[in-house]
Motif scaffolding. Structure first.
Motif, PDB file in Angstrom:
ATOM      1  N   GLU A  84     -27.973   3.501  78.612  1.00  0.00           N
ATOM      2  CA  GLU A  84     -28.935   4.718  79.816  1.00  0.00           C
ATOM      3  C   GLU A  84     -28.038   5.777  80.577  1.00  0.00           C
ATOM      4  OE1 GLU A  84     -28.826   1.025  81.752  1.00  0.00           O
ATOM      5  OE2 GLU A  84     -29.878   1.255  80.273  1.00  0.00           O
ATOM      6  N   GLN A 128     -31.821  11.112  80.441  1.00  0.00           N
ATOM      7  CA  GLN A 128     -32.588  11.945  80.197  1.00  0.00           C
ATOM      8  C   GLN A 128     -32.036  13.430  81.407  1.00  0.00           C
ATOM      9  OE1 GLN A 128     -35.806  12.968  79.335  1.00  0.00           O
ATOM     10  NE2 GLN A 128     -36.835  11.518  79.514  1.00  0.00           N
ATOM     11  N   PHE A 170     -33.788   0.535  81.759  1.00  0.00           N
ATOM     12  CA  PHE A 170     -34.566   1.414  81.830  1.00  0.00           C
ATOM     13  C   PHE A 170     -34.735   2.270  80.455  1.00  0.00           C
ATOM     14  CE2 PHE A 170     -31.422  -0.531  85.460  1.00  0.00           C
ATOM     15  CZ  PHE A 170     -32.300  -1.113  85.885  1.00  0.00           C
ATOM     16  N   ARG A 201     -37.506   3.850  80.416  1.00  0.00           N
ATOM     17  CA  ARG A 201     -38.459   4.708  80.638  1.00  0.00           C
ATOM     18  C   ARG A 201     -36.574   5.905  80.991  1.00  0.00           C
ATOM     19  NH1 ARG A 201     -43.253   2.810  84.897  1.00  0.00           N
ATOM     20  NH2 ARG A 201     -43.634   1.453  83.793  1.00  0.00           N
ATOM     21  N   ALA A 202     -35.986   6.098  81.086  1.00  0.00           N
ATOM     22  CA  ALA A 202     -34.649   6.634  81.868  1.00  0.00           C
ATOM     23  C   ALA A 202     -33.415   7.433  80.649  1.00  0.00           C
ATOM     24  CB  ALA A 202     -33.902   6.360  82.708  1.00  0.00           C
ATOM     25  N   SER A 247     -35.495  12.082  75.455  1.00  0.00           N
ATOM     26  CA  SER A 247     -37.027  11.980  75.089  1.00  0.00           C
ATOM     27  C   SER A 247     -36.108  11.964  72.936  1.00  0.00           C
ATOM     28  CB  SER A 247     -37.880  12.924  75.163  1.00  0.00           C
ATOM     29  OG  SER A 247     -37.142  13.729  75.337  1.00  0.00           O
ATOM     30  N   GLU A 268     -44.344  -3.265  84.756  1.00  0.00           N
ATOM     31  CA  GLU A 268     -43.359  -1.878  84.039  1.00  0.00           C
ATOM     32  C   GLU A 268     -43.498  -2.472  82.710  1.00  0.00           C
ATOM     33  OE1 GLU A 268     -41.039  -0.685  86.699  1.00  0.00           O
ATOM     34  OE2 GLU A 268     -42.510   0.040  88.185  1.00  0.00           O
ATOM     35  N   GLU A 288     -46.198  -2.026  80.371  1.00  0.00           N
ATOM     36  CA  GLU A 288     -46.198  -0.748  80.149  1.00  0.00           C
ATOM     37  C   GLU A 288     -45.638  -0.275  79.085  1.00  0.00           C
ATOM     38  OE1 GLU A 288     -46.483   1.258  83.895  1.00  0.00           O
ATOM     39  OE2 GLU A 288     -48.375  -0.051  84.769  1.00  0.00           O
ATOM     40  N   ASP A 289     -44.180  -0.307  79.003  1.00  0.00           N
ATOM     41  CA  ASP A 289     -43.905   0.297  77.991  1.00  0.00           C
ATOM     42  C   ASP A 289     -43.440  -0.449  77.183  1.00  0.00           C
ATOM     43  OD1 ASP A 289     -42.187   1.594  80.581  1.00  0.00           O
ATOM     44  OD2 ASP A 289     -41.088   0.358  80.574  1.00  0.00           O
ATOM     45  N   ARG A 308     -46.445   2.275  75.368  1.00  0.00           N
ATOM     46  CA  ARG A 308     -45.769   3.251  75.503  1.00  0.00           C
ATOM     47  C   ARG A 308     -44.592   3.608  74.040  1.00  0.00           C
ATOM     48  NH1 ARG A 308     -43.738   7.337  78.412  1.00  0.00           N
ATOM     49  NH2 ARG A 308     -42.458   5.557  79.805  1.00  0.00           N
ATOM     50  N   LEU A 309     -43.972   2.727  74.713  1.00  0.00           N
ATOM     51  CA  LEU A 309     -42.838   3.227  73.962  1.00  0.00           C
ATOM     52  C   LEU A 309     -42.019   2.215  72.305  1.00  0.00           C
ATOM     53  CD1 LEU A 309     -40.690   3.800  76.812  1.00  0.00           C
ATOM     54  CD2 LEU A 309     -41.526   5.400  74.975  1.00  0.00           C
TER      55      LEU A 309
END
Length: 428
Positions: free
Chosen positions: A263, A268, A305, A307-308, A311, A417, A420-421, A424-425
């Motif tokens: 990351e 992002q 991380f 989410r960081a 995409s 979390e 959740e990841d 989702r991912l």
């Protein structure tokens, strides 16, 4: 009149050797030594050929190893078999190799070989009850320099077996990554494209680096870890150094390339003005497709991380799988604890109590608690006047006390979390 003659090998005879090789393999008699080895020995060691006119109709190639010589290749064109060419070639080869002072000349033959009369007529004995073992060396000598420049290494072969517990993760990595890469021909037969890149994600200290190294160990491929923080100091800049590093990696025949905390260079993108790291992210996004085109490569990126991450970084076509690595299960915690308990204390320490008490611990947490218990036990023993001759070590209570005083890396929020990841991912 024989119609053929024997002479020493010349470099322009290579095409003739290749034709003999192809004829042997077409007859399903695969030689023991590979074609590259035979061709190399023709030019560096000892070789003789049989000619009919200008056509190469037979060849014998030998290699000396101290006082023993080995027949690396012996072949006669099919239409010239039965004329004594093989026996004559062996005699000529033995004469040529006499300068080495050999005491023994040996040959390995494939089990499917039926024409062994040339060896028998030349006085070779068939040795019974022998087995042939072969191991391919994973990194060739010419690759070692490139590997050294990259800071890469060959890891011990037992790391995969050393990953205790984590059965679900191990089985998934074995099926998705290791087996298709280890058996590419079989994978192709079934229409499976071996993976080229994978992301491992999960809370800190859960063993993502350990799994990356274990994959390299299991495949016996060089392990090259890319450190963005080190590349940042390069005069060419981080993006340029990253590009040059991957160019060097392309010189290796095989490689597992590992980027931890990816990351840092694939976050992002966005914002005004653009972050300096956006250029690095752009460069990495360009590197991955080119990397995927090279066979014998696997890129493993790890992140705490996910989410960081940008995409575009995770999209299909760049990474084959996005695999979660969670906290160690019961079997994994037991294996980790047993790694740190001193050998002399394993009889007295109750590992099941430690496993139960350390639920929710990461491997790093367990290591910290184990080392803390050992340190405190040592200090207590020294304070009480013990010396090297006094047997001792940390006991169950020492470990339990260390567990109670250890703050876990993964909080309840982080664990939630992570789940959740996964939903989702994760891409399995």
């Amino acid at each position: 009149m024989t119609g053929w003659r024997i002479r020493d090998f010349h470099s322009d005879d290579l095409d003739g050797i290749l034709r003999l090789w192809e004829e042997m393999t077409a007859a399903k008699t695969e030689p023991v030594y590979g074609l590259s080895e035979v061709l190399a020995s023709c030019q560096k060691d000892d070789a003789v050929i049989a000619l009919h006119g200008d056509e190469v109709v037979g060849a014998a190639v030998g290699r000396a190893a101290h006082a023993q010589g080995w027949v690396v290749f012996l072949a006669t064109a099919q239409r010239f078999q039965g004329r004594g060419i093989g026996t004559a070639l062996l005699a000529a080869l033995e004469k040529k190799m006499s300068r080495h002072g050999l005491t023994k000349l040996s040959a390995l033959m494939p089990e499917s070989a039926t024409r062994v009369d040339a060896f028998v007529k030349r006085g070779f004995e068939v040795k019974q009850h022998l087995r042939y073992f072969e191991r391919h060396i994973p990194v060739q000598r010419e690759e070692l320099r490139s590997l050294s420049e990259l800071g890469g290494r060959i890891l011990p072969r037992d790391l995969w077996e050393g990953v205790g517990g984590m059965r679900t993760e191990k089985e998934l990595l074995e099926r998705r990554l290791v087996l298709p890469l280890a058996k590419p021909d079989m994978a192709e037969q079934y229409g499976v494209v071996p993976p080229k890149a994978v992301v491992l994600f999960g809370p800190p200290g859960t063993g993502k680096t350990t799994f990356a190294k274990a994959i390299a160990s299991r495949l016996e491929w060089p392990f090259v870890e890319v450190f963005p923080s080190r590349l940042a100091a390069d005069p060419k800049g981080l993006a340029g150094a990253l590009r040059e590093t991957f160019l060097k990696i392309s010189e290796l025949e095989h490689a597992v390339v590992f980027i931890d905390e990816v990351e840092e260079i694939a976050a992002q993108r966005g914002g005004e003005p653009p972050s300096p790291l956006q250029g690095v992210t752009n460069e990495l996004l360009k590197i991955i497709p080119a990397f995927r085109e090279q066979p014998g490569r696997l890129l493993v990126c790890a992140t705490n991380f996910i989410r960081a991450l940008d995409s575009a970084f995770l999209r299909h076509g760049r990474f084959d799988y996005v695999i979660p690595i969670g906290l160690p299960d019961v079997a994994a915690r037991q294996a980790i604890w047993e790694r740190y308990i001193p050998e002399g204390m394993k009889i007295t320490v109750d590992p099941s109590a430690l496993v139960a008490a350390s639920d929710g611990f990461s491997p790093a947490d367990i290591e910290y608690a184990a080392r803390r218990a050992s340190q405190q036990a040592l200090e207590r023993a020294l304070f009480e006047g013990a010396d090297e001759s006094t047997p001792g070590g940390p006991g169950t209570e020492d470990y339990l006390a260390a567990i109670r005083s250890t703050r876990t890396t993964v909080s309840a929020q982080v664990a939630s979390e992570f789940l959740e990841d996964i939903e989702r991912l994760a891409r399995l």
